[in-house]
Design a protein around this motif. Structure first.
Motif, short mmCIF file in Angstrom:
data_model
loop_
_atom_site.label_atom_id
_atom_site.label_comp_id
_atom_site.label_asym_id
_atom_site.label_seq_id
_atom_site.Cartn_x
_atom_site.Cartn_y
_atom_site.Cartn_z
N ASP A 1 0.83 -1.21 0.00
CA ASP A 1 0.00 0.00 0.00
C ASP A 1 0.86 1.26 0.00
OD1 ASP A 1 -2.22 -1.61 0.01
OD2 ASP A 1 -2.64 -1.35 2.15
N LEU A 2 1.94 1.25 0.76
CA LEU A 2 2.84 2.40 0.81
C LEU A 2 3.48 2.64 -0.56
CD1 LEU A 2 4.30 4.56 2.53
CD2 LEU A 2 6.07 2.84 2.92
N VAL B 1 2.29 1.78 -3.48
CA VAL B 1 1.26 2.27 -4.40
C VAL B 1 1.05 3.77 -4.18
CG1 VAL B 1 -1.22 2.17 -4.93
CG2 VAL B 1 0.13 0.07 -4.78
N LYS B 2 0.99 4.19 -2.91
CA LYS B 2 0.79 5.60 -2.62
C LYS B 2 1.98 6.44 -3.06
CE LYS B 2 -2.46 4.96 1.11
NZ LYS B 2 -2.71 5.04 2.55
N LEU B 3 3.19 5.92 -2.87
CA LEU B 3 4.38 6.67 -3.25
C LEU B 3 4.55 6.77 -4.76
CD1 LEU B 3 7.01 5.47 -0.63
CD2 LEU B 3 5.90 7.69 -0.75
N CYS B 4 4.16 5.73 -5.45
CA CYS B 4 4.37 5.68 -6.90
C CYS B 4 3.14 6.11 -7.69
CB CYS B 4 4.77 4.26 -7.31
SG CYS B 4 6.35 3.74 -6.60
N ASP B 5 2.08 6.48 -7.00
CA ASP B 5 0.86 6.92 -7.68
C ASP B 5 1.13 8.26 -8.37
OD1 ASP B 5 -1.69 7.01 -8.60
OD2 ASP B 5 -2.57 7.60 -6.68
N THR B 6 0.88 8.31 -9.66
CA THR B 6 1.14 9.53 -10.44
C THR B 6 -0.08 10.41 -10.58
OG1 THR B 6 0.70 8.34 -12.49
CG2 THR B 6 3.00 8.46 -11.73
N GLU B 7 -1.25 9.92 -10.19
CA GLU B 7 -2.45 10.72 -10.28
C GLU B 7 -2.50 11.67 -9.10
OE1 GLU B 7 -5.91 8.35 -10.63
OE2 GLU B 7 -5.07 7.14 -12.24
#
Length: 165
Positions: free
Chosen positions: A155-156, A158-164
């Motif tokens: 989850d971390l 995904v949050k760090l690499c989320d580009t939106e």
């Protein structure tokens, strides 16, 4: 019952009651007659030797092939040190548990690849890539022993690499 015996039983997945003869303690007593204190000493010796090899490998980081060999063998010693505490068969069962079988296979694959790239192919780039993947696989494998750790790290990431936004 002394503290080391309780530690061994808790690591082996047992409880504080007497172990039957078909348990892991019953299996290892015939093969390996190490006392609980000797098992802790063996664990500590392997762990310290493995960590020492991994730290000493940083001294030869400029030479990736020597680094890979020292780091990988240190890594194997450190991971294998727990076999003294719980026994090799119990450790193998835990490594091949459905929760961590893929992580174990990936880690083992990168250990083998790092050694092949270092010892036979002599490719510095491929060796360093394999070592980096080996470290990541060991990290992911280690997280499988901590409840919900893999999910939190996923989850971390995904949050760090989320580009939106």
């Amino acid at each position: 019952m002394d503290a080391l015996t309780r530690l061994h039983r808790s690591l082996a997945g047992g409880d504080d009651e007497e172990q039957p003869e078909d348990s892991i303690l019953g299996d290892t007593e015939g093969i390996c007659s190490l006392s609980p204190v000797q098992r802790v000493y063996g664990f500590a010796a392997c762990l310290v030797a493995g960590l020492a090899l991994m730290i000493l490998s940083l001294l030869v980081f400029i030479r990736p092939i020597k680094f890979a060999v020292m780091f990988t063998f240190g890594n194997i010693l450190a991971v294998g040190s727990t076999a003294f505490l719980m026994g090799p068969s119990q450790q193998l069962r835990m490594m091949l548990d459905p929760v961590r079988v893929y992580a174990t296979a990936i880690y083992g694959g990168f250990v083998v690849l790092a050694l092949i790239f270092a010892l036979w192919i002599h490719s510095k780039v491929l060796t360093l890539i394999a070592i980096i993947c080996e470290i990541c696989a060991l990290f992911w494998y280690s997280l499988s022993y901590i409840p919900f750790a893999r999910r939190m790290v996923s989850d971390l990431m995904v949050k760090l690499c989320d580009t939106e936004l």
